[in-house]
Design an enzyme around this catalytic site. Sequence first.
Site, PDB file in Angstrom:
ATOM      1  N   THR A 304       0.809  -1.224   0.000  1.00 53.17           N
ATOM      2  CA  THR A 304       0.000   0.000   0.000  1.00 53.17           C
ATOM      3  C   THR A 304       0.835   1.265   0.000  1.00 53.17           C
ATOM      4  O   THR A 304       0.394   2.301  -0.497  1.00 53.17           O
ATOM      5  CB  THR A 304      -0.950   0.022   1.214  1.00 53.17           C
ATOM      6  OG1 THR A 304      -0.170  -0.118   2.415  1.00 53.17           O
ATOM      7  CG2 THR A 304      -1.953  -1.103   1.145  1.00 53.17           C
ATOM      8  N   CYS A 305       2.012   1.228   0.585  1.00 49.29           N
ATOM      9  CA  CYS A 305       2.853   2.423   0.608  1.00 49.29           C
ATOM     10  C   CYS A 305       3.254   2.857  -0.796  1.00 49.29           C
ATOM     11  O   CYS A 305       3.475   4.043  -1.053  1.00 49.29           O
ATOM     12  CB  CYS A 305       4.103   2.194   1.444  1.00 49.29           C
ATOM     13  SG  CYS A 305       3.782   1.985   3.210  1.00 49.29           S
ATOM     14  N   PHE A 306       3.352   1.881  -1.712  1.00 53.05           N
ATOM     15  CA  PHE A 306       3.883   2.169  -3.046  1.00 53.05           C
ATOM     16  C   PHE A 306       2.848   1.940  -4.147  1.00 53.05           C
ATOM     17  O   PHE A 306       3.175   2.032  -5.326  1.00 53.05           O
ATOM     18  CB  PHE A 306       5.119   1.310  -3.299  1.00 53.05           C
ATOM     19  CG  PHE A 306       6.133   1.409  -2.192  1.00 53.05           C
ATOM     20  CD1 PHE A 306       6.855   2.578  -2.003  1.00 53.05           C
ATOM     21  CD2 PHE A 306       6.322   0.354  -1.302  1.00 53.05           C
ATOM     22  CE1 PHE A 306       7.766   2.687  -0.965  1.00 53.05           C
ATOM     23  CE2 PHE A 306       7.230   0.457  -0.259  1.00 53.05           C
ATOM     24  CZ  PHE A 306       7.959   1.630  -0.089  1.00 53.05           C
TER      25      PHE A 306
END
Length: 352
Positions: A304-306
């Site tokens: 989710t961060c990327f």
Amino acid sequence: VEKLYTCTFMGERSHDAGGPYRESWSQYAQELESPHLPLLLRTPNGRHATGQNRDRWVLHPGSRSVVHQDMFVFLGKLMGIAVRTRQYMALNIAPLIWDLLVGERVSPDALAGVDQMLRQSMHKIRHIEDEGIGEDMFAYVVMETYTTLSTDDRAVELVPGGAQRDVTFQDRSEYADLVENYRLHEFDVQIVSLRRGLATVLPVQQLCLFTGEELETMVCGRPYIDIDLLESCTEYSSCSADDEHVKFFWEVMREFSHEERSAFLRFTWGRSRLPLNAAGFPQRMKILNFNKNPADQYFPVAHTCFFQCELPQYSTIDIMRAKLRYAIFNCQAIDGDDTGVGMQAAAMGWED
């Protein structure tokens, strides 16, 4: 500024490089539209299953304490931050509230959008003679006093001593006017607090330049997930748009309901609404090749961060659909970061 703070989910193996931060905003909206916080209520239309905006929410008119007003101020600050950073809040607030926030003059007709039954009742009382009921029969049919129910079902006197004053045939229109006027203004205290919060982030005196619908879009984005827009903002690593399993993926995404599309976005990006256009994407979605075999036995993996999704090469579209659907609804925890920070967060308890 893309991130205002670093988010730690205690007990989850997450390292905030953007995903947990965006997920926290999704959780704000989810908790606001629930019984857990005293700020929003489902519209009467939603509670009575009639009329428009049944899935929408209004401000809680009974939340008037100092603590409640501080909470509304804080919500106004969050709304302002959402506008500044385009970190949209997936709130389903009724159009009437947005109109009040920008200072639009709202008419009694706007009440039908939140409480159609009330609007119909007041119309019938005003024109009760059309039903063949005159002055002699009115008291036997309309047994009302100068009171009304607020949106949160409190009995409210419309005039001093209203509970002891009966509505008569002659003053029925005055009574209906008072009821509608009260319901149009019962959110005034909460609106003032929200605007106070907005004013700490935005030039609130300029809100009058926008419609309520435009302010809602600036705060909340659009609820519809445009798959064509998402596909145009997607890139691929070790696979391509022409691969069969990638074609399966986009076909399934177009089949998905709005709820399923939103859940996929939250699974892969930690947010449930897309930017308004391609220029608004701070990062493009990336579909990665998934090398483990046999592919049909694995689920997609999200970062989710990327904004990345490792997509197995499923052999059929039915398997793609089933695996995606299971993952997006059952794998929402951000719990796969093996960094030192992630491990430290996983070891934390509430007492820490």
